[in-house]
Write a protein that holds these residues in place. Structure first.
Motif, PDB file in Angstrom:
ATOM      1  N   HIS A   7       0.845  -1.253   0.134  1.00 36.99           N
ATOM      2  CA  HIS A   7       0.002   0.071  -0.072  1.00 36.99           C
ATOM      3  C   HIS A   7       0.859   1.361   0.033  1.00 36.99           C
ATOM      4  O   HIS A   7       0.261   2.431   0.287  1.00 36.99           O
ATOM      5  CB  HIS A   7      -0.983  -0.036   1.350  1.00 36.99           C
ATOM      6  N   ASP A   8       2.122   1.135  -0.452  1.00 36.38           N
ATOM      7  CA  ASP A   8       2.979   2.185  -0.464  1.00 36.38           C
ATOM      8  C   ASP A   8       3.133   2.898   0.870  1.00 36.38           C
ATOM      9  O   ASP A   8       3.169   4.117   0.795  1.00 36.38           O
ATOM     10  CB  ASP A   8       2.564   3.338  -1.573  1.00 36.38           C
ATOM     11  N   LEU A   9       3.057   2.199   1.976  1.00 33.92           N
ATOM     12  CA  LEU A   9       3.088   2.776   3.176  1.00 33.92           C
ATOM     13  C   LEU A   9       4.512   2.589   4.156  1.00 33.92           C
ATOM     14  O   LEU A   9       4.495   2.615   5.214  1.00 33.92           O
ATOM     15  CB  LEU A   9       1.695   2.470   4.356  1.00 33.92           C
ATOM     16  N   ALA A  10       5.242   1.878   3.653  1.00 31.66           N
ATOM     17  CA  ALA A  10       6.440   1.445   4.306  1.00 31.66           C
ATOM     18  C   ALA A  10       7.426   2.624   4.543  1.00 31.66           C
ATOM     19  O   ALA A  10       8.020   2.439   5.631  1.00 31.66           O
ATOM     20  CB  ALA A  10       7.311   0.502   3.323  1.00 31.66           C
ATOM     21  N   ASP A  11       7.330   3.425   3.876  1.00 34.05           N
ATOM     22  CA  ASP A  11       8.324   4.791   4.113  1.00 34.05           C
ATOM     23  C   ASP A  11       7.892   5.424   5.422  1.00 34.05           C
ATOM     24  O   ASP A  11       8.861   6.201   5.863  1.00 34.05           O
ATOM     25  CB  ASP A  11       8.345   5.700   3.037  1.00 34.05           C
ATOM     26  N   LEU A  12       6.646   5.277   5.973  1.00 32.42           N
ATOM     27  CA  LEU A  12       6.241   5.816   7.227  1.00 32.42           C
ATOM     28  C   LEU A  12       7.052   5.236   8.445  1.00 32.42           C
ATOM     29  O   LEU A  12       7.240   5.717   9.366  1.00 32.42           O
ATOM     30  CB  LEU A  12       4.832   5.716   7.189  1.00 32.42           C
ATOM     31  N   VAL A  13       7.343   4.025   8.241  1.00 39.38           N
ATOM     32  CA  VAL A  13       7.960   3.373   9.565  1.00 39.38           C
ATOM     33  C   VAL A  13       9.486   3.083   9.449  1.00 39.38           C
ATOM     34  O   VAL A  13      10.219   2.922  10.346  1.00 39.38           O
ATOM     35  CB  VAL A  13       7.198   1.848   9.721  1.00 39.38           C
ATOM     36  N   ASP A  14       9.922   2.900   8.056  1.00 38.21           N
ATOM     37  CA  ASP A  14      11.215   2.688   8.003  1.00 38.21           C
ATOM     38  C   ASP A  14      12.378   3.883   7.972  1.00 38.21           C
ATOM     39  O   ASP A  14      13.651   3.690   8.086  1.00 38.21           O
ATOM     40  CB  ASP A  14      11.602   1.715   6.744  1.00 38.21           C
ATOM     41  N   GLY A  15      11.592   5.078   7.902  1.00 40.99           N
ATOM     42  CA  GLY A  15      12.280   6.297   7.903  1.00 40.99           C
ATOM     43  C   GLY A  15      13.091   6.799   6.758  1.00 40.99           C
ATOM     44  O   GLY A  15      14.072   7.567   6.557  1.00 40.99           O
ATOM     45  N   GLU A  53      -1.859  -7.444  24.559  1.00 36.68           N
ATOM     46  CA  GLU A  53      -2.023  -6.666  26.108  1.00 36.68           C
ATOM     47  C   GLU A  53      -0.879  -6.832  26.518  1.00 36.68           C
ATOM     48  O   GLU A  53      -0.385  -5.641  27.250  1.00 36.68           O
ATOM     49  CB  GLU A  53      -3.005  -7.255  26.849  1.00 36.68           C
ATOM     50  N   LYS A  54       0.241  -7.560  26.460  1.00 31.19           N
ATOM     51  CA  LYS A  54       1.538  -7.550  26.918  1.00 31.19           C
ATOM     52  C   LYS A  54       2.353  -6.241  26.482  1.00 31.19           C
ATOM     53  O   LYS A  54       3.335  -5.936  27.330  1.00 31.19           O
ATOM     54  CB  LYS A  54       2.254  -8.790  26.871  1.00 31.19           C
ATOM     55  N   LEU A  55       2.151  -6.066  25.281  1.00 30.81           N
ATOM     56  CA  LEU A  55       2.916  -5.104  24.583  1.00 30.81           C
ATOM     57  C   LEU A  55       2.635  -3.522  24.745  1.00 30.81           C
ATOM     58  O   LEU A  55       3.095  -2.638  24.284  1.00 30.81           O
ATOM     59  CB  LEU A  55       3.176  -5.533  23.087  1.00 30.81           C
ATOM     60  N   ILE A  56       1.458  -3.295  25.507  1.00 32.07           N
ATOM     61  CA  ILE A  56       0.810  -2.128  25.558  1.00 32.07           C
ATOM     62  C   ILE A  56       1.787  -0.833  26.265  1.00 32.07           C
ATOM     63  O   ILE A  56       2.059  -0.138  25.806  1.00 32.07           O
ATOM     64  CB  ILE A  56      -0.637  -2.167  26.297  1.00 32.07           C
ATOM     65  N   SER A  57       2.350  -1.526  27.438  1.00 34.49           N
ATOM     66  CA  SER A  57       3.340  -0.971  27.959  1.00 34.49           C
ATOM     67  C   SER A  57       4.517  -0.362  27.380  1.00 34.49           C
ATOM     68  O   SER A  57       4.993   0.489  27.537  1.00 34.49           O
ATOM     69  CB  SER A  57       3.727  -1.400  29.377  1.00 34.49           C
ATOM     70  N   THR A  58       4.909  -1.172  26.490  1.00 40.58           N
ATOM     71  CA  THR A  58       5.996  -0.838  25.704  1.00 40.58           C
ATOM     72  C   THR A  58       5.780   0.324  24.655  1.00 40.58           C
ATOM     73  O   THR A  58       6.748   1.288  24.375  1.00 40.58           O
ATOM     74  CB  THR A  58       6.343  -2.067  24.638  1.00 40.58           C
ATOM     75  N   VAL A  59       4.465   0.203  24.134  1.00 39.46           N
ATOM     76  CA  VAL A  59       4.271   1.346  22.995  1.00 39.46           C
ATOM     77  C   VAL A  59       3.179   2.533  23.623  1.00 39.46           C
ATOM     78  O   VAL A  59       2.829   3.400  22.905  1.00 39.46           O
ATOM     79  CB  VAL A  59       3.543   0.871  21.825  1.00 39.46           C
ATOM     80  N   TYR A  60       3.155   2.401  24.939  1.00 40.48           N
ATOM     81  CA  TYR A  60       2.307   3.592  25.621  1.00 40.48           C
ATOM     82  C   TYR A  60       2.873   4.904  25.429  1.00 40.48           C
ATOM     83  O   TYR A  60       3.964   5.201  25.617  1.00 40.48           O
ATOM     84  CB  TYR A  60       1.962   3.355  27.077  1.00 40.48           C
ATOM     85  N   GLY A  61       2.003   5.918  24.900  1.00 37.06           N
ATOM     86  CA  GLY A  61       2.364   7.348  24.925  1.00 37.06           C
ATOM     87  C   GLY A  61       2.894   7.663  23.364  1.00 37.06           C
ATOM     88  O   GLY A  61       3.397   8.939  23.372  1.00 37.06           O
ATOM     89  N   MET A  62       3.156   7.072  22.569  1.00 39.02           N
ATOM     90  CA  MET A  62       4.055   7.144  21.395  1.00 39.02           C
ATOM     91  C   MET A  62       2.882   7.626  20.421  1.00 39.02           C
ATOM     92  O   MET A  62       1.671   7.305  20.480  1.00 39.02           O
ATOM     93  CB  MET A  62       4.447   5.984  20.721  1.00 39.02           C
ATOM     94  N   GLN A  63       3.283   8.631  19.500  1.00 43.54           N
ATOM     95  CA  GLN A  63       2.318   9.269  18.658  1.00 43.54           C
ATOM     96  C   GLN A  63       2.285   8.864  17.189  1.00 43.54           C
ATOM     97  O   GLN A  63       1.357   9.152  16.421  1.00 43.54           O
ATOM     98  CB  GLN A  63       2.294  10.887  18.794  1.00 43.54           C
ATOM     99  N   THR A  64       3.413   8.527  16.673  1.00 49.19           N
ATOM    100  CA  THR A  64       3.615   8.098  15.392  1.00 49.19           C
ATOM    101  C   THR A  64       3.892   6.514  15.129  1.00 49.19           C
ATOM    102  O   THR A  64       4.132   5.845  16.178  1.00 49.19           O
ATOM    103  CB  THR A  64       4.778   8.860  14.616  1.00 49.19           C
ATOM    104  N   SER A  65       3.634   6.251  13.881  1.00 49.10           N
ATOM    105  CA  SER A  65       3.774   4.814  13.763  1.00 49.10           C
ATOM    106  C   SER A  65       5.038   4.402  13.535  1.00 49.10           C
ATOM    107  O   SER A  65       5.603   3.298  14.095  1.00 49.10           O
ATOM    108  CB  SER A  65       3.075   4.536  12.190  1.00 49.10           C
ATOM    109  N   LYS A  66       5.783   5.406  13.385  1.00 50.37           N
ATOM    110  CA  LYS A  66       7.364   5.156  13.122  1.00 50.37           C
ATOM    111  C   LYS A  66       7.994   4.838  14.692  1.00 50.37           C
ATOM    112  O   LYS A  66       8.944   3.962  14.937  1.00 50.37           O
ATOM    113  CB  LYS A  66       8.506   5.998  12.527  1.00 50.37           C
ATOM    114  N   GLN A  67       7.498   5.680  15.671  1.00 48.07           N
ATOM    115  CA  GLN A  67       7.799   5.356  17.166  1.00 48.07           C
ATOM    116  C   GLN A  67       7.407   3.682  17.370  1.00 48.07           C
ATOM    117  O   GLN A  67       8.267   3.105  18.091  1.00 48.07           O
ATOM    118  CB  GLN A  67       7.271   6.632  17.748  1.00 48.07           C
ATOM    119  N   VAL A  68       6.303   3.465  17.326  1.00 42.94           N
ATOM    120  CA  VAL A  68       5.743   2.311  17.613  1.00 42.94           C
ATOM    121  C   VAL A  68       6.588   1.054  16.979  1.00 42.94           C
ATOM    122  O   VAL A  68       6.852   0.113  17.758  1.00 42.94           O
ATOM    123  CB  VAL A  68       4.156   2.100  17.499  1.00 42.94           C
TER     124      VAL A  68
END
Length: 279
Positions: A7-15, A53-68
């Motif tokens: 879907h041409d969305l890989a550039d959003l997460v790989d930087g 649910e075990k990974l929610i604490s790892t990504v809590y508070g992140m705003q962008t898809s790249k951060q997650v």
């Protein structure tokens, strides 16, 4: 990543392409940023929906898809020796418990994927060996048959998975049919007395004494205190111990012919005297 690339969305997460500026120098909103924000929000919602649910604490508070994405990549691709040793130990000691085979193999695949992300691949035969060691005792016959069939050839993990699921389906079908057979048997036995098999009597090894025939009582079987006059005398053969009706020779006329003649007159006189005495 395959879904994002399609879907041409890989550039959003790989930087590969940095996000555009939010506004222009004159303070107006950048239309490119609006388009990027919509795409990034879509990918972010997709990532949050896929994690447990075990990974929610790892990504809590992140705003962008790249951060997650970077947080998940850091957690699951850590090449530290302690983490790799932990994953291998969990894979070697994995147990099925009360779970189904699908859930059991799903947990094993999760550990395999984490090891692969850390750069440590696992052979299919090793994975099959770990899974066989963690199955419930109900799969003992399957384990024996599988080890016997794979002595001279190897089986891929996909084939092993198909055989295991087939065997599990067979066990569940037999387990579900067992109560129906029990109720059918109980219905047929309704109104009948319960059957309890009798315990076979133990035969005595002591031989029983052979009793003499009624008409041929031997003198050795009489009691010591029994008097001789208590035993009748046969009028045919002249032996003691039985009467005339029980004698074997009562129909043997030749035997009776050898007996001494009976004085009928004396017998008649004796009978008259006894009659007179009674009168």
């Amino acid at each position: 990543m395959v879904f994002l690339k399609s879907h041409d969305l890989a550039d959003l997460v790989d930087g590969a392409v940095p996000p555009p500026s939010k506004t222009f120098s004159d303070g107006t909103t950048n239309p490119a940023y609006t388009v990027w924000l919509k795409k990034d929000t879509c990918v972010l919602s997709w990532l949050l929906a896929c994690i447990t649910e075990k990974l929610i604490s790892t990504v809590y508070g992140m705003q962008t898809s790249k951060q997650v994405w970077d947080a998940l990549h850091t957690r699951f691709s850590s090449p530290s020796r302690s983490r790799i040793a932990l994953l291998r130990r969990q894979l070697q000691t994995i147990m099925q418990g009360n779970r189904s085979c699908s859930e059991f193999m799903e947990e094993a695949k999760n550990l395999i994927d984490q090891l692969a992300a850390a750069g440590k691949t696992t052979d299919d035969q090793d994975l099959i060996s770990f899974l066989l060691g963690g199955l419930r005792p109900a799969f003992t016959s399957f384990i024996t048959t599988f080890n016997f069939a794979c002595r001279d050839k190897t089986l891929s993990f996909d084939d092993f998975q198909a055989e295991l699921l087939t065997f599990e389906t067979l066990i569940e079908a037999q387990h579900n049919s067992a109560p129906d057979q029990y109720y059918a048997f109980a219905a047929n036995q309704k109104g009948k007395a319960p059957f309890f098999p009798r315990k076979p009597k133990q035969q005595s090894t002591t031989p029983k004494p052979l009793l003499p025939h009624k008409g041929h009582q031997d003198s050795s079987t009489t009691r010591p205190n029994q008097q001789a006059y208590d035993r009748p005398t046969c009028q045919i053969c002249g032996k003691r111990g039985h009467v005339t009706l029980d004698c074997y020779h009562r129909f043997d006329f030749s035997f009776q012919g050898r007996l001494p003649p009976v004085d009928l007159a004396a017998m008649a006189v004796g009978a008259n005297n006894s009659y007179d005495q009674n009168v």
